[in-house]
Design a protein around this motif. Structure first.
Motif, PDB file in Angstrom:
ATOM      1  N   LEU A   1      11.866  53.293  10.307  1.00 48.59           N
ATOM      2  CA  LEU A   1      11.083  54.065  11.285  1.00 48.59           C
ATOM      3  C   LEU A   1       9.885  54.749  10.643  1.00 48.59           C
ATOM      4  CD1 LEU A   1      13.853  55.776  13.488  1.00 48.59           C
ATOM      5  CD2 LEU A   1      12.402  53.819  14.084  1.00 48.59           C
ATOM      6  N   ALA A   2       9.994  55.086   9.352  1.00 51.26           N
ATOM      7  CA  ALA A   2       8.891  55.763   8.647  1.00 51.26           C
ATOM      8  C   ALA A   2       7.860  54.767   8.136  1.00 51.26           C
ATOM      9  CB  ALA A   2       9.452  56.580   7.483  1.00 51.26           C
ATOM     10  N   SER A   3       8.171  53.477   8.198  1.00 55.55           N
ATOM     11  CA  SER A   3       7.296  52.459   7.596  1.00 55.55           C
ATOM     12  C   SER A   3       6.375  51.832   8.651  1.00 55.55           C
ATOM     13  CB  SER A   3       8.149  51.355   6.955  1.00 55.55           C
ATOM     14  OG  SER A   3       8.585  50.456   7.969  1.00 55.55           O
ATOM     15  N   PRO A   4       5.304  51.169   8.215  1.00 50.73           N
ATOM     16  CA  PRO A   4       4.405  50.489   9.167  1.00 50.73           C
ATOM     17  C   PRO A   4       5.118  49.382   9.940  1.00 50.73           C
ATOM     18  CG  PRO A   4       3.394  50.656   6.975  1.00 50.73           C
ATOM     19  CD  PRO A   4       4.817  51.076   6.821  1.00 50.73           C
ATOM     20  N   ASP A   5       6.272  48.903   9.444  1.00 50.73           N
ATOM     21  CA  ASP A   5       7.007  47.852  10.165  1.00 50.73           C
ATOM     22  C   ASP A   5       7.412  48.287  11.570  1.00 50.73           C
ATOM     23  OD1 ASP A   5       6.789  46.182   8.035  1.00 50.73           O
ATOM     24  OD2 ASP A   5       8.825  46.473   7.290  1.00 50.73           O
ATOM     25  N   SER A   6       7.518  49.608  11.792  1.00 49.24           N
ATOM     26  CA  SER A   6       7.951  50.099  13.114  1.00 49.24           C
ATOM     27  C   SER A   6       6.759  50.582  13.954  1.00 49.24           C
ATOM     28  CB  SER A   6       8.953  51.238  12.955  1.00 49.24           C
ATOM     29  OG  SER A   6       8.314  52.359  12.368  1.00 49.24           O
ATOM     30  N   ASP A   7       5.537  50.200  13.563  1.00 49.55           N
ATOM     31  CA  ASP A   7       4.345  50.743  14.245  1.00 49.55           C
ATOM     32  C   ASP A   7       4.300  50.463  15.749  1.00 49.55           C
ATOM     33  OD1 ASP A   7       3.327  51.994  12.050  1.00 49.55           O
ATOM     34  OD2 ASP A   7       1.679  50.593  11.694  1.00 49.55           O
ATOM     35  N   TYR A   8       4.935  49.378  16.202  1.00 56.88           N
ATOM     36  CA  TYR A   8       4.857  49.050  17.635  1.00 56.88           C
ATOM     37  C   TYR A   8       6.091  49.562  18.396  1.00 56.88           C
ATOM     38  CZ  TYR A   8       3.306  46.591  21.800  1.00 56.88           C
ATOM     39  OH  TYR A   8       2.869  46.308  23.067  1.00 56.88           O
ATOM     40  N   MET A   9       6.836  50.460  17.785  1.00 59.68           N
ATOM     41  CA  MET A   9       8.074  50.957  18.407  1.00 59.68           C
ATOM     42  C   MET A   9       7.907  52.454  18.690  1.00 59.68           C
ATOM     43  SD  MET A   9      11.728  50.724  16.580  1.00 59.68           S
ATOM     44  CE  MET A   9      13.156  51.560  17.233  1.00 59.68           C
ATOM     45  N   THR A  10       8.127  52.869  19.931  1.00 59.25           N
ATOM     46  CA  THR A  10       8.088  54.314  20.214  1.00 59.25           C
ATOM     47  C   THR A  10       8.951  54.651  21.418  1.00 59.25           C
ATOM     48  OG1 THR A  10       6.612  56.229  20.275  1.00 59.25           O
ATOM     49  CG2 THR A  10       6.021  54.403  21.740  1.00 59.25           C
TER      50      THR A  10
END
Ligand SMILES: NC(=O)C1=CN([C@@H]2O[C@H](COP(=O)(O)OP(=O)(O)OC[C@H]3O[C@@H](n4cnc5c(N)ncnc54)[C@H](O)[C@@H]3O)[C@@H](O)[C@H]2O)C=CC1
Ligand SMILES: CC(=O)C(C)=O
Length: 258
Positions: free
Chosen positions: A236-245
């Protein structure tokens, strides 16, 4: 890329594991807990520095608005900015709803719901002032999806976190801030030691038997360790989760209560 992180309730348990994992990922990490946990918190700071990252201890009670504002300001002074907030601090209490007093209810909601709200809000204000977005991550629980008997007011506080997380995600998306929560199942920490003891008392079991009983409902065949939750927060802290909110995702080993 290295980020500046604040983790609340990080003197032990899940918060400590998250702080150490994010430091191992290459981030600088300030850690918070209540003043009574200052010695344990300093140990975590030393461990983070041992990983070659910057760290600072910021004591504050997350239910106190002025203390939360000061905590974020101290973090920014120590690290230079705040890019990731992990609002992890929380308490539990095992009690039948018929015995929960208004004072029990208020304390539970003050720390677990208002405390998370204050941390989300103070972090968002700082991230908006900085520009460049940010990641806000909060501690909910499996009981934010499926309440647990004898944890009624605790469950209510975690449903509040789930709702808040969705609303904050909607309001702060335009600032490039994502907001997500983690929903652990049964994690072997001091919190579950307490829950096990109280459930055992109420069900006429020996210490250790309540957690064993619930463990038998976990598909993956074991209780979670704090590092299981920390791995997910690392994502969640990484750019891998950028499209998740706006998500409150269960990380529970597949518990089947019924
Ligand atoms: N252990 C579990 O099975 C699960 C835990 N959670 C949640 O994960 C989070 C962490 O839980 P654990 O590590 O298991 O708990 P824990 O009890 O081991 O650690 C919680 C930490 O938060 C701190 N804290 C409590 N009140 C505070 C306050 N007002 N201000 C600042 N710090 C405060 C405590 O001093 C402690 O160091 C909590 O929000 C909890 O509700 C969610 C699902 C399952
Ligand atoms: C502490 C907690 O959230 C559970 C589900 O045990």
């Amino acid at each position: 890329m290295s980020k500046n992180v604040l983790v609340t309730g990080a003197a032990r348990g899940i918060g400590k594991a998250i702080a150490l994992r994010l430091a191992a990922d290459g981030h600088d990490v300030a850690v918070n807990d209540i003043a009574a946990q200052e010695t344990e918190l300093e140990t975590v700071v030393k461990e983070i520095r041992g990983l070659g990252r910057r760290s600072a201890a910021v004591t504050a009670d997350v239910s106190d608005p002025a203390a939360v504002t000061a905590m974020v300001a101290e973090t920014v002074t120590a690290l230079g900015a705040l890019d990731v907030m992990v609002a992890n601090a929380g308490i539990a209490q095992v009690l039948p709803l018929l015995e929960v007093t208004p004072e029990d209810w208020d304390r539970m909601l003050a720390i677990n719901a208002r405390g998370i709200f204050l941390c989300y809000q103070a972090a968002a204000k700082q991230m908006i002032a900085q520009g460049g977005g940010g990641k806000i991550i909060g501690a909910a629980s499996i009981v934010a999806h499926r309440p647990f008997a004898l944890l009624g007011h605790y469950s209510a506080s975690k449903w509040a976190v789930r709702g808040l997380t969705q609303a904050a995600a909607m309001e702060w998306a335009e600032h490039g801030i994502t907001v997500n929560a983690y929903c652990p199942g049964i994690v072997g920490t001091a919190m579950w030691d307490l829950i096990d003891e109280k459930l055992a008392e109420s069900e006429g079991l020996r210490k250790g038997q309540a957690i064993e009983k619930y463990s038998n409902l976990i598909h993956l065949g074991r209780v979670s360790v704090p590092e299981d939750v920390a791995s997910y927060v690392s994502y969640l802290a990484s750019p891998d989760s950028d499209y998740m909110t706006g998500q409150s995702v269960m990380i529970d080993g597949g518990i089947q209560f019924a």
